[in-house]
Enzyme design. Structure first.
Site, PDB file in Angstrom:
ATOM      1  NE  ARG A   1     -41.150  65.433  12.795  1.00  0.00           N
ATOM      2  CZ  ARG A   1     -40.975  64.580  13.849  1.00  0.00           C
ATOM      3  NH1 ARG A   1     -39.847  63.879  14.119  1.00  0.00           N
ATOM      4  NH2 ARG A   1     -42.096  64.381  14.509  1.00  0.00           N
TER       5      ARG A   1
ATOM      6  CG  ASP B   1     -56.808  71.795  14.747  1.00  0.00           C
ATOM      7  OD1 ASP B   1     -57.690  71.080  14.403  1.00  0.00           O
ATOM      8  OD2 ASP B   1     -56.277  72.840  14.092  1.00  0.00           O
TER       9      ASP B   1
ATOM     10  CB  THR C   1     -51.223  63.970   3.248  1.00  0.00           C
ATOM     11  OG1 THR C   1     -51.368  63.106   4.140  1.00  0.00           O
ATOM     12  CG2 THR C   1     -49.722  64.355   2.841  1.00  0.00           C
TER      13      THR C   1
END
Length: 264
Positions: free
Chosen positions: A199, A208, A247
């Protein structure tokens, strides 16, 4: 061999030569992937239908142009490529770009979209973040810090997953001690999967519309599925206003292999 076949073979050979020189050095790559203060951008693209109607030689020339562009930028940025086609309906191709300044990323992506191949691509979206030192680990027990240093399993992790996350206002209103306690529970739930799911976290607030971009690599998608299920059960998860959407799921592939698929 016909003239057309000769040209095609020559161009493909040129692609393979360029593929050998475009990455940054191993030392610079490691710095860009691990040091704080490095900007990460996830850029996705979808190929239009007209691309597949082009003659084969035109497609080969177009991908050779992209190869040359990436090689030109190899001293400033790190470009990693992913094939999303067949696994994500949002895009066919994704770049993960690491750079010291976002302006370098901007210039590279602008130039990429101006190539012959780029003119056949539609942007599927951009996510920007920056790497930072771990915010909460300093407050974790020493035993947990030790567990976090365990190296993952060696070998390739062919699958990559990108999940953008946005926290609610209540999360940002919590003091540091309260957030550290919640993240300790979050980390405890993730510990069983450290060896098989790699990760990396990017901070995106102000850069953003999300607060974090979580990037994962794994060979075992079932372990990733179980990791997400475990994280959904901790208190910290309740503060997620957005988890995904989109995703992104794809396979890690060398750029030359992806572009050769588009050239065929």
């Amino acid at each position: 061999m016909s003239l057309r076949s000769t040209v095609r073979v020559g161009l493909l050979a040129g692609l393979l030569v360029l593929a050998a020189v475009w990455p940054v050095s191993a030392a610079d790559r490691e710095k860009l992937l691990t040091e704080p203060g490095v900007y990460g951008t996830f850029a996705t693209f979808q190929m239009d239908h007209d691309w597949w109607d082009l003659p084969g030689e035109s497609r080969v020339i177009s991908v050779a142009e992209v190869k040359g562009l990436v090689e030109q930028w190899s001293g400033k940025i790190l470009v990693e490529s992913y094939l999303l086609r067949g696994l994500s309906d949002h895009a066919d191709l994704m770049f993960r770009v690491h750079a010291r300044t976002l302006s370098d990323t901007q210039q590279f992506l602008s130039a990429f979209m101006g190539t012959r191949l780029g003119r056949h691509l539609t942007s599927g979206g951009l996510l920007h973040g920056v790497s930072k030192k771990p915010t909460y680990v300093a407050g974790f027990p020493e035993s947990m810090k030790t567990e976090l240093q365990v190296n993952g399993e060696s070998g390739s992790r062919p699958y990559a997953i990108v999940i953008p996350i946005k926290k609610d206002a209540e999360w940002w209103g919590l003091d540091q001690e309260a957030r550290t306690a919640l993240m300790q529970e979050h980390t405890q739930a993730a510990l069983p999967y450290l060896k098989t799911v790699k990760r990396k976290l990017y901070h995106s607030t102000g850069l953003d519309d999300v607060d974090f971009i979580t990037y994962f690599e794994t060979e075992k998608l079932e372990d990733f599925h179980n990791l997400v299920r475990a994280l959904q059960q901790v208190k910290e998860f309740r503060h997620n206003r957005r988890f995904g959407h989109p995703t992104l799921l794809g396979t890690m592939s060398p750029l030359d292999e992806i572009l050769e698929k588009f050239a065929q």
